[in-house]
Design a protein around this motif. Structure first.
Motif, mmCIF file in Angstrom:
data_model
loop_
_atom_site.group_PDB
_atom_site.id
_atom_site.type_symbol
_atom_site.label_atom_id
_atom_site.label_comp_id
_atom_site.label_asym_id
_atom_site.label_seq_id
_atom_site.Cartn_x
_atom_site.Cartn_y
_atom_site.Cartn_z
ATOM 1 N N UNK A 136 64.869 25.201 60.844
ATOM 2 C CA UNK A 136 63.499 26.022 60.682
ATOM 3 C C UNK A 136 63.531 25.787 58.973
ATOM 4 N N UNK A 137 62.218 25.860 58.518
ATOM 5 C CA UNK A 137 62.066 26.663 56.616
ATOM 6 C C UNK A 137 62.995 26.527 55.621
ATOM 7 N N UNK A 138 62.584 24.722 55.702
ATOM 8 C CA UNK A 138 62.962 24.818 54.118
ATOM 9 C C UNK A 138 62.126 24.807 53.168
ATOM 10 N N UNK A 139 61.108 24.525 53.789
ATOM 11 C CA UNK A 139 60.514 25.214 52.625
ATOM 12 C C UNK A 139 59.869 26.052 51.674
ATOM 13 N N UNK A 140 60.754 27.354 51.367
ATOM 14 C CA UNK A 140 60.850 28.079 50.259
ATOM 15 C C UNK A 140 60.654 29.135 51.031
ATOM 16 N N UNK A 141 61.472 28.927 51.888
ATOM 17 C CA UNK A 141 61.968 30.508 52.435
ATOM 18 C C UNK A 141 63.060 30.212 53.186
ATOM 19 N N UNK A 142 64.099 29.708 52.787
ATOM 20 C CA UNK A 142 65.289 29.826 52.988
ATOM 21 C C UNK A 142 66.184 29.641 54.190
ATOM 22 N N UNK A 143 65.440 28.578 55.391
ATOM 23 C CA UNK A 143 66.255 28.869 56.585
ATOM 24 C C UNK A 143 67.049 28.246 56.688
ATOM 25 N N UNK A 144 68.748 27.667 55.846
ATOM 26 C CA UNK A 144 69.402 27.248 55.541
ATOM 27 C C UNK A 144 70.466 28.554 55.353
ATOM 28 N N UNK A 145 69.941 29.404 54.393
ATOM 29 C CA UNK A 145 70.694 30.925 54.049
ATOM 30 C C UNK A 145 70.206 31.836 55.515
ATOM 31 N N UNK A 146 69.668 31.308 55.964
ATOM 32 C CA UNK A 146 69.071 32.233 56.798
ATOM 33 C C UNK A 146 70.298 32.573 58.078
ATOM 34 N N UNK A 147 70.506 30.869 58.495
ATOM 35 C CA UNK A 147 71.245 30.296 59.771
ATOM 36 C C UNK A 147 72.611 31.447 58.874
ATOM 37 N N UNK A 148 73.066 30.604 57.631
ATOM 38 C CA UNK A 148 73.931 31.367 57.196
ATOM 39 C C UNK A 148 74.533 32.778 57.516
ATOM 40 N N UNK A 149 73.799 33.226 56.791
ATOM 41 C CA UNK A 149 74.116 34.702 57.150
ATOM 42 C C UNK A 149 73.680 35.022 58.951
#
Length: 391
Positions: A136-149
């Motif tokens: 989710x949320x690649x556009x200006x919400x950093x979804x990839x970073x959330x998934x990693x965290x």
């Protein structure tokens, strides 16, 4: 192009799926319908495990090859979210949700990975496990970073992770690759200016924040032009200014938004330091005040050389050597897949969308993903999995 025959057979279904996603766009962390359809299809394909609700609306599908799990695994990632853009394509499958559209092709990304999932679940012509990441949320919400965290790679261990983006201007079905930096680091800029309102005919009685905003826009361009070493890359752009109500009134305040881009960390540090110093200094010089922020959104997307050579081999197997080209220069566009590449070795590749320079590009209200390349992208994902996890 040697698209996998089985995938070519269900290309019409891929097209129908993609257009359905396009008609029902959802913004970051709101992809409930999209995620529900993705999960439903993965289960129907016979995936060994389907996890929903990861990092909000993320979906993870696991497919084991022949012999079951053996400790070897790779990750394939697609993004699902749309943009807050009013669609102007006029297509029969145009967005049915006012103010939202798939203007970046994430509907196509999701569909291509679903196509690969269907093929890999049917054939299982590999040894190990393929982890399908619908983010989710690649556009200006950093979804990839959330998934990693949130521990995606602890819960679903992989040796490498891969991403792909459609690229207008590159001929349809071609691929473009690059080792090292391929997309830029991104920061979001916010500026709030406080002046003193007055009659437009009596500017001496006020402090005009619109004039201050104009000076700041000009001043910010000096950061890259006169502070960044000319052989390095950096961008500062102001994309939004809001202030005032009518012809003859100087407003009290102005709000501005923008973006900064860079590759090298030291350039990012310089852009941030100069931005935070220059904005309030210029405002003060005019008798106004300013509050500003430099919020880092994503680091630069850096492709691991070894992983990139693996993507190159798969792309050539699908498109042929002549249709797999090297990107001489990275793009200043940003991509939050960078967070996954910080956590795991991997690579990010471009697939041509077949648009010309005169056609609408990414994030344009008239942009639409080219359905012609759906089977090519799905074949690339499938080939990559079979090559990296040989039986």
């Amino acid at each position: 192009m040697p698209v996998i025959n089985r995938i070519a057979e269900f290309h019409p279904e891929l097209t129908a799926w993609r257009r359905d996603f396009h008609m029902h766009p959802e913004l970051g962390f709101q992809e409930h319908r999209t995620a529900g359809i993705v999960a439903e299809r993965l289960r129907a394909f016979g995936c060994d495990e389907v996890v929903t609700g990861f990092s909000g609306t993320g979906v993870i599908g696991i497919i084991h090859g022949q012999g079951g799990p053996n400790g070897r695994a790779i990750g394939l990632r697609a993004d699902m979210d749309a943009l807050p853009v009013e669609e102007l394509t006029g297509a029969a499958w145009a967005s049915q949700t006012p103010g939202k559209m798939h203007a970046c092709g994430h509907d196509g990304h999701t569909t291509m990975l679903l196509g690969a999932a269907r093929y890999l679940a049917e054939t299982r012509n590999f040894s190990g496990s393929v982890v399908l990441i619908f983010q989710p949320a690649e556009e200006n919400a950093g979804g990839a970073g959330v998934m990693v965290n949130d521990g995606i790679f602890e819960r679903f261990p992989v040796s490498r992770v891969f991403g792909m983006h459609n690229w207008p201007g590159l001929p349809a079905g071609q691929f473009a690759w690059r080792e090292g930096p391929i997309m830029a680091a991104v920061a979001n800029l916010e500026i709030s200016l406080q002046g003193r309102g007055a009659h437009g005919a009596m500017p001496h009685e006020g402090v005009d924040p619109i004039m201050v905003a104009a000076a700041i826009v000009q001043g910010l361009q000096s950061i890259v032009a006169r502070n960044v070493e000319p052989v390095e890359a950096g961008v500062i752009t102001i994309g939004h200014i809001k202030g005032g109500f009518t012809h003859n009134v100087i407003p009290d305040s102005v709000h501005m938004q923008g973006t900064a881009r860079w590759f090298k960390p030291e350039v990012g540090e310089l852009l941030e330091a100069r931005f935070l110093h220059l904005v309030p200094t210029i405002a003060s010089a005019f008798g106004a005040s300013a509050e500003c922020s430099f919020v880092r959104y994503t680091p630069a997307t850096i492709n691991d050389p070894e992983s990139t050579q693996l993507t190159l081999k798969a792309a050539r197997a699908v498109a042929g050597e002549a249709r797999v080209i090297h990107m001489e220069k990275p793009t200043m566009g940003g991509e939050d897949f960078a967070y996954m590449l910080e956590a795991k070795a991997g690579s990010y590749i471009m697939i041509g969308g077949g648009r010309t320079d005169a056609d609408p590009g990414l994030h344009h209200p008239k942009y639409d993903f080219n359905d012609e390349v759906l089977a090519t992208g799905a074949s690339y994902w499938s080939t990559l999995a079979e090559q990296l996890l040989p039986r």
